[in-house]
Design a protein around this motif. Structure first.
Motif, PDB file in Angstrom:
ATOM      1  N   ARG A  92       0.550  -0.914  -0.249  1.00  0.00           N
ATOM      2  CA  ARG A  92      -0.011  -0.284   0.014  1.00  0.00           C
ATOM      3  C   ARG A  92       0.616   1.090  -0.303  1.00  0.00           C
ATOM      4  O   ARG A  92       0.561   2.236  -1.107  1.00  0.00           O
ATOM      5  CB  ARG A  92      -0.939  -0.204   1.273  1.00  0.00           C
ATOM      6  N   ASP A 134      -1.162  -4.127   4.024  1.00  0.00           N
ATOM      7  CA  ASP A 134      -1.232  -4.449   2.584  1.00  0.00           C
ATOM      8  C   ASP A 134      -3.247  -4.514   2.235  1.00  0.00           C
ATOM      9  O   ASP A 134      -3.293  -4.628   1.195  1.00  0.00           O
ATOM     10  CB  ASP A 134      -0.444  -5.181   1.409  1.00  0.00           C
ATOM     11  N   ASP A 175      -5.915  -2.333   1.196  1.00  0.00           N
ATOM     12  CA  ASP A 175      -6.346  -0.552   0.631  1.00  0.00           C
ATOM     13  C   ASP A 175      -7.869  -0.669   1.272  1.00  0.00           C
ATOM     14  O   ASP A 175      -7.890   0.729   1.862  1.00  0.00           O
ATOM     15  CB  ASP A 175      -6.314  -0.960  -1.008  1.00  0.00           C
ATOM     16  N   ILE A 224      -7.164   4.008   6.012  1.00  0.00           N
ATOM     17  CA  ILE A 224      -8.097   2.451   4.844  1.00  0.00           C
ATOM     18  C   ILE A 224      -8.849   2.913   4.956  1.00  0.00           C
ATOM     19  O   ILE A 224     -10.123   3.638   5.757  1.00  0.00           O
ATOM     20  CB  ILE A 224      -7.931   1.237   6.212  1.00  0.00           C
ATOM     21  N   ILE A 260      -7.148  -3.522  -5.719  1.00  0.00           N
ATOM     22  CA  ILE A 260      -7.515  -3.159  -4.402  1.00  0.00           C
ATOM     23  C   ILE A 260      -7.704  -4.741  -3.975  1.00  0.00           C
ATOM     24  O   ILE A 260      -8.656  -5.224  -4.224  1.00  0.00           O
ATOM     25  CB  ILE A 260      -9.205  -2.577  -4.802  1.00  0.00           C
TER      26      ILE A 260
END
Length: 504
Positions: A10, A152, A154, A177, A43
């Protein structure tokens, strides 16, 4: 930049644009041209809540090449005691997505829990990923542990009972997030305000799934703007819900907490109470502690997009409600039961709205549990009644009637439609309702039309409805000061008593 050893995917995606020109790699559009979405463009999503609705909506996400579900979370490990309106609907949907007619063939009920979510996801990616789905989906009992360990992610999709939506959304936004949640944003008005303010200050993409694009509402607005019903005075919306069990008092006796079910985590911010199956799974919606009633369950779908289309952005200034009462036999005498723990089996709620940018003050009426407005004269003259579910807008010169979400809207009496252009006749059954609005928004870095930042009025409205039901009287609300001005005791219903460690 961060230490390369600690750089998450991310973080990398967020900084890659500034250095991409100096790196020689295969462009993502080349990979996309081969019919694949490159991993860097997907995503990564954590799905929190693997009950009936969480599983029902999971297939669409799995089949979206722009999304990769990398983690699931649920306080329940696995059980086969879930409640749904179809005994095989979710099972058959999963079988269709997986191409496996044997899925759940040996279960005794409706399964749910994080083990089911993980198995579903892993199986899909094993069959459909070029790598064979070697990276298994992670699984957590506690969303706080998920956020602590998964670097990681999203976006998070929140599919838990209503009372935990705010806690999870705030924790996600604290970490940058993006948040997608089922309705409501919260089941307390002050919690909702805090979530919305956090959405504004954090800059993350947020989306309330009850939003939908409704061309019917645009047509309704066009009729209002043309002056065909005069000045809007009333909006009536009614649903046959609730379909779940409603309660009149706390369950008696104690029950053993099922193995693999973390009751303490399920309670979340709600004060301690004994476990009972009548609180959990789909029946949570009827309890003031855990749900938001029918107006939160269904009213979001009809009213949120209507508010957006008509420009209703100023919250209601008062509310009054009536609910069904209950009597029970005690030693041969039937007595009235004071129900202060759960929503009534049916109710009517009236909100007063102030002046809006392009609308004069008006009243909003909600009906559920079989209640609905009597047929207006225009329908009676045609020998018709109001439908079981519907939406009706009443002006000084006329009325508009449609389905619950405004489907197939018509001017009343319907004979008026004969002089209108045929283009104004909308066949709602032919409208494509599928939407990847939030997926596109996250990828493009733009807010969605269903953003939390646009949902203050609907959130205030449904939660103020619960306040007036619980108080048993009309409440006057100051949207700026965030308090009930005519009944200080009712202010306690704007918030809740929080368990230690769960304060918002």
């Amino acid at each position: 930049m961060k230490n390369p050893e600690k750089l998450s995917r991310r973080d990398f995606v967020g900084t890659a644009a500034s250095i991409a020109a100096s790196i020689s790699i295969v462009p993502s559009h080349v990979i996309a041209g081969l019919g694949k979405v490159p991993p860097s463009d997907q995503i990564t999503l954590a799905n929190i809540g693997c009950g009936t609705q969480g599983l029902r909506e999971m297939g669409e996400l799995l089949q979206n090449p722009k999304v990769r579900i990398v983690s699931v979370c649920d306080v329940n490990k696995y059980s086969e005691d879930y409640i749904d309106w179809s005994p095989y609907g979710i099972r058959d949907n999963i079988r269709s997505v997986l191409g496996d007619d044997n899925w759940w063939h040996n279960t005794k009920g409706i399964p749910g829990g994080r083990d089911v979510g993980k198995a579903y996801i892993d199986r899909f990616y094993q069959k459909n990923s070029p790598s064979g789905g070697k990276n298994s989906c992670t699984s957590y009992e506690d969303f706080r542990e998920l956020f602590a360990k998964e670097n990681d992610i999203d976006a998070v999709k929140i599919m838990t009972p209503d009372h935990t939506h705010a806690s999870i959304a705030l924790a996600a936004m604290d970490r940058g997030i993006h948040v997608v949640t089922h309705k409501p944003i919260s089941n307390r008005l002050l919690e909702g305000r805090k979530v919305i303010e956090k959405a504004k200050s954090s800059g993350v993409i947020t989306h309330l799934l009850a939003w939908s694009d409704r061309p019917e509402y645009r047509q309704i607005k066009a009729w209002i703007d043309e002056g065909l019903i005069g000045e809007l005075k009333e909006i009536h919306n009614w649903s046959y819900r609730p379909v779940w069990q409603q309660w009149t008092k706390r369950p008696s006796g104690s029950e053993t907490i099922p193995e693999g079910f973390n009751w303490d985590l399920w309670l979340g911010p709600v004060p301690e109470m004994e476990y009972h199956k009548n609180y959990t799974h789909n029946v949570f919606r009827g309890w003031y502690d855990f749900g938001g009633g029918s107006v939160a369950d269904m009213g979001h779908y009809s009213l949120f997009p209507l508010f957006e289309t008509l420009g209703i952005s100023n919250s209601p200034i008062s509310a009054k409600a009536y609910g069904t009462t209950t009597r029970e036999e005690v030693n041969g005498v039937y007595q009235w039961v004071k129900n202060d723990v759960a929503f009534p089996a049916s109710c009517m709620i009236k909100w007063k709205f102030p002046q809006q940018a392009s609308l004069s003050p008006f009243d909003l009426f909600w009906y559920d549990g079989g209640m609905k407005p009597f047929a207006p004269l225009e329908l009676e003259m045609e020998g018709k009644d109001t439908p079981d579910e519907g939406l009706m807008l009443v002006g000084t010169k006329g009325k508009i009637l449609g389905g619950f979400r405004g489907e197939n809207p018509v001017l009343l009496p319907e004979t008026k439609m004969t002089s209108r252009p045929s283009s104004e006749r909308i066949d709602s059954s032919k409208i494509d309702r599928s939407s990847t609005t939030w997926v596109h928004a996250i990828q493009s870095g733009t807010q969605t039309p269903g953003s939390f930042t646009r949902a203050q009025t609907i959130t205030d409205t449904v939660n103020l409805g619960a306040v007036t039901l619980r108080s048993g009287k009309k409440v006057d609300f100051d949207p700026s000061a965030l308090n009930i001005t005519n009944d200080n005791e009712a202010n306690k219903f704007l918030t809740r008593d929080y368990r230690k460690g769960w304060q918002i």
